[in-house]
Design an enzyme around this catalytic site. Structure first.
Site, PDB file in Angstrom:
ATOM      1  N   ASP A  22      42.641 -70.979 -57.238  1.00 18.69           N
ATOM      2  CA  ASP A  22      43.668 -69.947 -57.172  1.00 18.69           C
ATOM      3  C   ASP A  22      44.589 -70.176 -58.378  1.00 18.69           C
ATOM      4  O   ASP A  22      44.486 -71.194 -59.073  1.00 18.69           O
ATOM      5  CB  ASP A  22      44.428 -70.083 -55.847  1.00 18.69           C
ATOM      6  CG  ASP A  22      45.594 -69.116 -55.744  1.00 18.69           C
ATOM      7  OD1 ASP A  22      45.420 -67.938 -56.077  1.00 18.69           O
ATOM      8  OD2 ASP A  22      46.692 -69.555 -55.345  1.00 18.69           O
ATOM      9  N   ASP A  69      48.543 -68.658 -58.778  1.00 18.65           N
ATOM     10  CA  ASP A  69      49.947 -68.836 -58.390  1.00 18.65           C
ATOM     11  C   ASP A  69      50.093 -69.965 -57.373  1.00 18.65           C
ATOM     12  O   ASP A  69      49.400 -69.988 -56.347  1.00 18.65           O
ATOM     13  CB  ASP A  69      50.499 -67.548 -57.779  1.00 18.65           C
ATOM     14  CG  ASP A  69      50.854 -66.497 -58.822  1.00 18.65           C
ATOM     15  OD1 ASP A  69      50.578 -66.720 -60.014  1.00 18.65           O
ATOM     16  OD2 ASP A  69      51.404 -65.440 -58.444  1.00 18.65           O
TER      17      ASP A  69
END
Length: 266
Positions: free
Chosen positions: A31, A33
């Site tokens: 991922d 953020d």
């Protein structure tokens, strides 16, 4: 994160060598953020505004599961406030990496013959490409799955949805499990029918739990400790069908330590 790091996003110092061809044994999905970077990229954007914060009406307009729509509203507001492309670019570059993530990238760079790397993120292509290039790690990643984005004639960064899907767990614009399943099938075909020996998924948010349902008993999910992904995976563990290994992390060093053991198993 010490404030002194705010304007000094570390870079990889060693030159990157091209990723190895189709012989990597392991797939690692990241991922973006609050996983690769230490905060939501939207928070960095807000600091470019004249008042350094969003107006109450915009804050209060957020709806659960509508991250993409919320970011589009923020970007439209920023354009109205005269925030330039250069300001956005600079703000994204200055976001610090999460603790120990550059160490993790250095480890993966030194073992490129073993690991294929992919980003799967509900942020957007402009933010991710900008940050990875500035940090000197873009060439580590074979693929980036995220929402398309581009600047229009008025200077506003415009986002589009990545895809549509029917998963009830995920936001309308992105199901990471769909992305992962399709990518695994595509890569196995490209690799002459040879699947990855193991798959590793590194994340933090609620939408990072869904793809872990596609992982098997030899695979490992790395949820950021005590973040939504971690809490959801602990719920999944109550089901006998969920057999994936779970290794919570605080620092990238935690992930390196686990990967080292697996690589040494041969």
């Amino acid at each position: 994160m010490p404030s002194t790091e705010r304007n000094h996003s570390p870079k990889m110092t060693a030159p990157l060598t091209p990723a190895a061809p189709q012989d990597q044994r392991f797939l690692v999905l990241f991922d973006f953020d609050e996983t690769i970077i230490c905060e939501s990229s939207d928070d960095a954007l807000v600091r470019t505004l004249p008042d350094k914060e969003l107006p109450a009406w915009l804050k209060n307009s957020y709806r659960e599961g509508q991250y993409n729509e919320n970011t589009q509203k923020i970007l439209a507001y920023m354009a109205e406030q005269g925030v330039s492309k250069d300001s956005i670019h600079s703000a994204v570059e200055k976001i610090p990496p999460n603790q120990g993530l550059m160490n993790l990238f250095q480890y993966l760079q030194s073992h490129q013959q073993d690991f294929e790397l992919v980003v799967v993120s509900d942020a957007n292509m402009y933010f991710i490409e900008t940050w990875l290039r500035h940090a000197g790690v873009r060439d580590l990643f074979r693929k980036i799955f995220t929402n398309p984005s581009s600047f229009n004639a008025a200077g506003q960064l415009v986002l589009l949805s990545f895809h549509s899907h029917s998963c009830p767990r995920c936001p309308d614009n992105m199901c990471k499990q769909v992305i992962l399943r399709e990518y695994l099938a595509e890569r196995q075909k490209e690799r002459g029918g040879v699947p990855f020996q193991r798959v590793f998924y590194i994340g933090d948010g609620a939408n990072d739990a869904c793809p872990c349902l596609a992982l098997g008993p030899r695979d490992t999910a790395f949820p950021r400790k005590d973040f939504p992904m971690h809490r959801l995976l602990k719920e999944f563990q109550q089901s006998a069908k969920f057999k994936t290994n779970i290794e919570p992390w605080v620092s990238g060093k935690d992930i390196v330590d686990c990967l080292k053991k697996i690589v040494e198993e041969k």
